[in-house]
Design an enzyme around this catalytic site. Sequence first.
Site, PDB file in Angstrom:
ATOM      1  N   LYS A 142      -6.721   6.361   2.937  1.00  0.00           N
ATOM      2  CA  LYS A 142      -5.667   7.090   3.475  1.00  0.00           C
ATOM      3  C   LYS A 142      -5.227   8.491   2.831  1.00  0.00           C
ATOM      4  CE  LYS A 142      -4.041   3.111   6.080  1.00  0.00           C
ATOM      5  NZ  LYS A 142      -4.671   2.204   5.618  1.00  0.00           N
TER       6      LYS A 142
HETATM    7  C1  LIG Z   1      -5.531   1.204   6.616  1.00  0.00           C
HETATM    8  C2  LIG Z   1      -6.592   0.603   6.016  1.00  0.00           C
HETATM    9  C3  LIG Z   1      -7.500  -0.108   6.835  1.00  0.00           C
HETATM   10  C4  LIG Z   1      -7.694  -0.004   8.450  1.00  0.00           C
HETATM   11  O1  LIG Z   1      -7.698   1.242   8.716  1.00  0.00           O
HETATM   12  P1  LIG Z   1      -7.280   1.497  10.346  1.00  0.00           P
HETATM   13  O2  LIG Z   1      -7.312   2.850  10.447  1.00  0.00           O
HETATM   14  O3  LIG Z   1      -5.783   1.084  10.438  1.00  0.00           O
HETATM   15  O4  LIG Z   1      -8.251   0.891  11.040  1.00  0.00           O
HETATM   16  C5  LIG Z   1      -8.607  -0.492   6.043  1.00  0.00           C
HETATM   17  N1  LIG Z   1      -9.005  -0.777   4.758  1.00  0.00           N
HETATM   18  C6  LIG Z   1      -7.898  -0.476   4.009  1.00  0.00           C
HETATM   19  C7  LIG Z   1      -8.026  -0.230   2.601  1.00  0.00           C
HETATM   20  C8  LIG Z   1      -6.760   0.264   4.668  1.00  0.00           C
HETATM   21  O5  LIG Z   1      -5.783   0.747   3.866  1.00  0.00           O
END
Ligand SMILES: *Cc1c(COP(=O)(O)O)cnc(C)c1O
Length: 464
Positions: A112
């Site tokens: 993210k």
């Molecule tokens: C947010 C997250 C996901 C999922 O991603 P999306 O875009 O919500 O599908 C998967 N793995 C980790 C470690 C995350 O922080």
Amino acid sequence: MRYISTRGSASALDFEQVTLAGLARDGGLYVPETIPNFSAADIKALAGLSYVETAIKITTPFVDGAFTETELRAIFTHAYADFGHAAIAPLVQLDKQHWVLELFHGPTLAFKDFALQVLGLMFERFLDRSKQHITVIGATSGDTGSAAINALAGRDYVDIFMLHPEGKVSDVQRRQMTTVMAPNVHNIAISGTFDDAQALVKAMFNDVDFRARHTLSAVNSINWTRLMVQVVYYFYAAVRLGAPEREVIFSVPTGNFGDVFAGYIARRMGLQIKTLIVATNSNDILHRGLTKGDYSVGTVQATTSPSMDIQVSSNFERLLFDLYKRDGLKLADVMQVFETTKAMQLPADVLAEAQKLFTSFCASEDETALTLRWANQQTGMVLDPHTAIGLAAARAHKASADVPIVTLATAHPAKFRDAVERATGIRPTLPQKAQGLFNREERFVKLPNDVEAIKSHIESVLVT
Ligand SMILES: *Cc1c(COP(=O)(O)O)cnc(C)c1O
């Protein structure tokens, strides 16, 4: 480039507006009115470019003049300057067919950071032009909150209030949020679950007066600009593996359908992606939806991959918009029914179309642990549980041997070190930069699961 709502009646926005907006006024999500096309020659020209230069090429048509090329270069360079790996998104080979794209070298150790570091800088530049103040409100199961706080801490014109469910995020995740002492960062632990936190945020956005009075803004993956920034690493990885001459398969650990939707956009832009694998944990609404057309909400189960413990995948609506041939008013009806009944049966033609683009896989807790062990014993790599779900799906997928399969590694194993240790016997260590986390003071307030209490807390903080 104009951005339109998936529900057909909110007004279209330009890039600056769509970056600062959250949900559209009609309850829909914004998507680009047209998807830019990259020809084989355009994709060939990406070979050998650095991550930052690739990012400029991919995002320019979406940004559409809101930033000059020089500004974009400054934003991407600055956003990724603190990443713990010079390649920013290193591609690691596991065996003959399988690769892992490491997206966890950012400051909060999850993918993210890629989008939120950029979003934080774009916010600041836009708000500096208009001298406007905004209030970012979000709910987090851990990773979004830490990445958003890191990206917005100390920035002018922004206050951020982040709600997390008390006691339900990992200690690393919590400390990444609560040890940030910048005066514009406000952490709230609520007594309740992540779903409760999300419902509180939604209620604040639905309070039109409150929303307008404080210029509320969202940083969760309903924000289009986050998805746009994530499109970049699909191109970056595929080009390294031979695109446009060779096809690639991606396996994506999925919760809110944001990351894998970015892969879908890359493919619509012309990237040679043969298949996108949607990998879920036992919260399998997407897997049921994509195999049987049964998109119905169950109860959230807590797993070792908490960032994917989600029942309603907001960004799935963006895919449905295309599957319903971009008929927003029709989709508004469909979503209305879904929101009241919590269930949707995909029509046969819609399901068939979705299955041309995606396959899916649901990994149990046992399979996740087994895959963590397999990766460690067979390849020496220590993965995190979210990545292990992606890899389990990738290994179960039948593909001809000459098509590489890339699993997105969405988090650093140390972020979920208890679960990793239970599965492998190895306790991953935090990268040097994060090690101070456990010596720092924490700051957060605890509030009840009550929207009025939270609103009055926010107002009291904002007036002082
Ligand atoms: C947010 C997250 C996901 C999922 O991603 P999306 O875009 O919500 O599908 C998967 N793995 C980790 C470690 C995350 O922080």
